[in-house]
Design a protein around this motif. Structure first.
Motif, mmCIF file in Angstrom:
data_model
loop_
_atom_site.group_PDB
_atom_site.id
_atom_site.type_symbol
_atom_site.label_atom_id
_atom_site.label_comp_id
_atom_site.label_asym_id
_atom_site.label_seq_id
_atom_site.Cartn_x
_atom_site.Cartn_y
_atom_site.Cartn_z
ATOM 1 N N SER A 23 0.879 -1.169 0.000
ATOM 2 C CA SER A 23 0.000 0.000 0.000
ATOM 3 C C SER A 23 0.920 1.223 0.000
ATOM 4 N N THR A 118 -12.616 -0.423 0.614
ATOM 5 C CA THR A 118 -12.844 -0.086 -0.799
ATOM 6 C C THR A 118 -14.034 -0.858 -1.356
ATOM 7 N N ASN A 211 -8.679 11.630 5.744
ATOM 8 C CA ASN A 211 -7.686 11.325 4.699
ATOM 9 C C ASN A 211 -7.013 12.538 4.100
#
Ligand code: KE4
Length: 430
Positions: A23, A118, A211
């Motif tokens: 990631s 996701t 985020n």
């Protein structure tokens, strides 16, 4: 702090894994150093492959709210493991965890498990489009909902023009139905939602943005969002992958008292194993296959080990006073961080909601993506490296969160604050 083995492993990893990581943020590119390879973790500590111990403020990006390797969670996984690891068939544990989620979240009547955040958000948006028969989705600049094509649009690509791809490989046709607008801007929100040219299926929002770093919803913003989407019959999706079971047992929707139509979950509900979920009103969820026409599937959805880990975790989170203690501990920590910023004259905008927080190295008040971008990422990188050298493991990006867990002791937080003051004094000299 010798990290020779990590360095050697990183070299090996880069030969067989893109960027040496699974990631991108783990590559630590934005903080100017190479990643540590972690061998094990316990409570609030993680240990790298060279045996160095670090006080962990990443908590696997949120899941480890109870700290690492909690004995009750490990025992639950071990017990489940003794009966096999995956059946591809319904199991009793799925009912147990689904019932817990339904009981915990005021707006959720039915929930479907998947294997990542996701998958949860991607499926929720497909469901919203299927249920409403409309195409356009509205998201907010700086909010991240996972890496599905529809979400990877350039920030600020809304209002004037429709979505502009934020990554190669995402076709224009996909993102032209995604509009991204500024977070916390009620005027642009109302103008966009009322735009007759936009055939809007849903708005997806992080009820507390995590985020771009921690950006709380402005007072009244979520209420306005809820009122407008209800009036205009647009589905409201709360992406609670971070906030779910983090801010309160009932997530942000309990914390703020605002009910979305659909909720996306991840991280904490898997207790550190791969689990995502999306849920909401039964009349919407009943549109999901096999009852309805909206297709979504997954080989490892509802995996028995992950269900056991999630169930054990949520059981422990039901403990009376858990969130009050965690959030009070975070408030004290944040307050003292603010005092250090004052004392050392290192300007920091410290945003906190519950046990989520970010210290932005800027004199601006960070209320959205553009103000978050005023942060001095070079200075953050220096701070990150200085803290790491003292055994404090922060998020390797200015635009991520600092997570606390129930395993962080006051003594450990005191030391983290001492090291912060030491680091800020060094920054002041640069
Ligand atoms: P995953 O697919 O990574 O499980 O979840 C995607 C996702 C969805 N929604 C929100 C609000 C999220 O924060 C995330 C993932 N969060 C990042 C950290 N900011 C995961 C860390 C990473 O990408 O390595």
């Amino acid at each position: 702090m010798i990290t020779a083995t990590s360095a050697q492993m990183f070299e090996q990893a880069r030969k067989v894994i893109p960027g040496g990581v699974n990631s991108p943020v783990r590559a630590c590119r934005s903080v100017g150093c190479d990643p540590l390879f972690i061998e094990r973790a316990q409570g609030s500590s993680i240990f790298d492959v060279d045996g160095n111990e670090y006080l962990d403020f990443v908590c696997s990006w949120g899941p480890m709210i109870l700290g690492h390797a909690h004995p009750v969670v490990l025992a639950a996984i071990a017990e489940a493991m003794a009966h096999g690891t995956s059946f591809g068939a319904p199991t009793p544990k799925e009912i147990e965890l689904a019932s817990m989620v339904v009981d915990a979240l005021p707006s959720v009547e039915k929930v479907r498990f998947v294997s990542s955040g996701t998958e949860a958000t991607m499926s929720a948006v497909r469901l919203a489009r299927g249920y409403t028969g409309k195409k356009v989705i509205i998201k907010f600049d700086g909010c991240y909902h996972g890496h599905a094509d529809s979400f990877l649009v350039k920030a600020g690509s809304g209002v004037i023009t429709l979505g502009i791809p934020g990554s190669p490989g995402v076709p224009d046709e996909i993102v032209k139905n995604t509009v991204s607008i500024p977070y916390n801007n009620e005027e642009i929100l109302e103008k966009t939602l009322r735009d007759p040219a936009l055939d809007i299926a849903c708005v997806i929002v992080e009820p507390v943005a995590g985020n771009m770093g921690c950006v709380p919803p402005a007072p009244g913003f979520l209420l306005k969002l809820r009122a407008l989407t209800a009036e205009l019959r647009i589905l409201l999706i709360f992406d609670e992958v971070i906030t779910g079971f983090r801010l309160a047992y009932g997530g942000a929707q309990e914390y703020f008292g605002i009910l979305p139509d659909l909720t996306c979950l991840g991280k904490i509900i898997g207790g550190g194993l791969p689990v995502g979920a999306y849920g909401g009103r039964a009349d919407i969820m009943d549109q999901v296959a096999p009852d309805g026409p909206v297709y979504q599937a997954g080989t490892l959805s509802g995996n028995p080990l992950a269900m056991a880990a999630g169930f054990a975790t949520l059981k422990l989170l039901q403990k009376e006073g858990f969130y009050t203690q965690l959030n009070d501990k975070a408030a004290g920590f944040a307050g003292r961080l603010g005092e250090i910023s004052e004392r050392t004259s290192i300007p920091v905008c410290l945003n906190r909601v519950g046990s989520l927080m970010t210290g932005f190295f800027t004199t601006d008040l960070v209320v959205d993506f553009s103000t978050a971008m005023t942060a001095d990422t070079q200075r953050y990188g220096q701070h990150y490296r200085q803290m790491l050298s003292q055994g404090i493991y922060l998020a390797p990006s200015q635009f991520e969160l600092l997570f606390l867990s129930s395993a962080h002791s006051e003594k450990q937080l005191d030391r983290a604050l001492e090291m912060t003051e030491w680091s800020f004094k060094k920054l002041a000299k640069k």
